[in-house]
Design an enzyme around this catalytic site. Structure first.
Site, PDB file in Angstrom:
ATOM      1  N   LYS A  13       0.826  -1.175   0.101  1.00  0.00           N
ATOM      2  CA  LYS A  13      -0.015  -0.018  -0.026  1.00  0.00           C
ATOM      3  C   LYS A  13       0.861   1.278   0.048  1.00  0.00           C
ATOM      4  O   LYS A  13       0.607   2.201  -1.002  1.00  0.00           O
ATOM      5  CB  LYS A  13      -0.898  -0.177   1.336  1.00  0.00           C
ATOM      6  CG  LYS A  13      -1.491   1.007   1.734  1.00  0.00           C
ATOM      7  CD  LYS A  13      -2.382   0.489   3.014  1.00  0.00           C
ATOM      8  CE  LYS A  13      -1.609   0.174   4.217  1.00  0.00           C
ATOM      9  NZ  LYS A  13      -1.288   1.174   5.100  1.00  0.00           N
ATOM     10  N   ARG A  88      -9.363   2.956   8.847  1.00  0.00           N
ATOM     11  CA  ARG A  88      -8.954   1.370   9.242  1.00  0.00           C
ATOM     12  C   ARG A  88     -10.259   0.727   9.444  1.00  0.00           C
ATOM     13  O   ARG A  88     -10.365  -0.678   9.723  1.00  0.00           O
ATOM     14  CB  ARG A  88      -7.957   1.393  10.396  1.00  0.00           C
ATOM     15  CG  ARG A  88      -6.513   1.634   9.934  1.00  0.00           C
ATOM     16  CD  ARG A  88      -5.705   0.778   9.349  1.00  0.00           C
ATOM     17  NE  ARG A  88      -4.483   0.318   9.897  1.00  0.00           N
ATOM     18  CZ  ARG A  88      -3.420   0.801   9.283  1.00  0.00           C
ATOM     19  NH1 ARG A  88      -3.237   1.992   8.627  1.00  0.00           N
ATOM     20  NH2 ARG A  88      -2.215   0.338   9.814  1.00  0.00           N
ATOM     21  N   ARG A 127      10.009  -9.316   5.829  1.00  0.00           N
ATOM     22  CA  ARG A 127      10.152  -7.946   6.325  1.00  0.00           C
ATOM     23  C   ARG A 127      10.759  -8.041   7.692  1.00  0.00           C
ATOM     24  O   ARG A 127      11.566  -7.147   8.151  1.00  0.00           O
ATOM     25  CB  ARG A 127       8.723  -7.141   6.181  1.00  0.00           C
ATOM     26  CG  ARG A 127       8.989  -6.028   6.295  1.00  0.00           C
ATOM     27  CD  ARG A 127       7.825  -4.932   5.737  1.00  0.00           C
ATOM     28  NE  ARG A 127       7.077  -4.202   6.603  1.00  0.00           N
ATOM     29  CZ  ARG A 127       5.881  -3.489   6.135  1.00  0.00           C
ATOM     30  NH1 ARG A 127       5.388  -3.821   5.110  1.00  0.00           N
ATOM     31  NH2 ARG A 127       5.350  -2.764   7.106  1.00  0.00           N
ATOM     32  N   ARG A 133      10.762  -1.523  10.404  1.00  0.00           N
ATOM     33  CA  ARG A 133      10.513  -0.734  11.427  1.00  0.00           C
ATOM     34  C   ARG A 133      10.507  -1.179  12.770  1.00  0.00           C
ATOM     35  O   ARG A 133      10.501  -2.588  12.677  1.00  0.00           O
ATOM     36  CB  ARG A 133       9.189   0.105  11.146  1.00  0.00           C
ATOM     37  CG  ARG A 133       9.137   0.583   9.845  1.00  0.00           C
ATOM     38  CD  ARG A 133       7.733   1.512   9.709  1.00  0.00           C
ATOM     39  NE  ARG A 133       6.453   0.777  10.271  1.00  0.00           N
ATOM     40  CZ  ARG A 133       5.400   0.750   9.304  1.00  0.00           C
ATOM     41  NH1 ARG A 133       5.252   0.826   8.030  1.00  0.00           N
ATOM     42  NH2 ARG A 133       4.426  -0.164   9.949  1.00  0.00           N
TER      43      ARG A 133
END
Ligand code: AMP
Length: 193
Positions: A13, A88, A127, A133
């Site tokens: 996204k 969301r 990831r 992150r």
């Protein structure tokens, strides 16, 4: 052009939002990025949001609405926006509509980047392994995907009913997804004027 991008963590996204913003010359507004900025700057908003983001929980609606209001209004006066990560939940979508409709800032197109659950988990594991992150650990990412999948059906139903909902297959390579999204949005844009 005012649009939003709905997609699970790992759906691509953020990447697609960047490409769309560049193509149409509109602002890319990411609720997650704005929150991370507040957290890094230790603002009161950042302090209120920090523990939710770290756990992969949704930040309370009021906090998110507050940080988005100004950038969304400014972008609406200036060519438009692609919202990434908001709304969301159905409650956020409804609240945003009420705020935006009088300002001529409400969403015209909602794009859903659809990626099968197993592929999300696969991408997530990659990831998590590569660092990423602070909220990219495996358990937090699993939780974020679960949160997303819980909220998504009523949200899609809402945009199906209210707006133009584009469902895009997000499982293919990034460039192919970008070409499809932009082609579809160009087509939709003709109907907006
Ligand atoms: P993202 O960068 O979109 O993956 O978002 C990272 C985190 O920020 C999420 O896991 C949530 O904790 C928080 N967040 C981002 N957008 C929202 C939103 N619209 N509502 C609530 N929390 C959000």
């Amino acid at each position: 052009m005012r649009l939003l991008l709905i997609g699970a963590p790992g759906s691509g996204k953020g990447t697609q939002a960047t490409t769309i913003a560049r193509h149409f010359g509109i602002a890319h507004i990411s609720s997650g990025e704005l929150l991370r900025g507040h957290i890094a700057d230790h603002t009161p908003t950042g302090q209120a949001a920090e523990k939710y983001v770290a756990r992969g929980d949704l930040v309370p609606d009021g906090v998110v609405m507050d940080i988005l209001r100004k950038p969304v209004e400014a972008a609406s006066r200036n060519g438009g926006y692609v919202l990434d990560g908001f709304p969301r939940t159905l409650a956020q979508a409804e609240a945003a509509y009420l705020v935006a409709k009088d300002l001529d800032a409400s969403v015209q197109v909602a794009v859903y980047l659809q990626v099968p659950h197993d592929q999300l988990i696969e991408r997530m594991l990659r990831r998590a392994q590569s660092g990423g992150r602070g909220d990219d650990t495996e358990s937090v990412m699993r939780h974020r995907i679960e949160e997303f999948e819980k909220q998504i059906p009523p949200l899609l139903e809402y945009y199906d009913r209210r707006e133009v909902l584009l469902r895009i297959d997000g499982s293919r390579p990034i460039d192919e997804v970008s070409a499809t999204v932009i082609g579809e949005l160009e087509r939709v844009r003709q109907t907006l004027h």
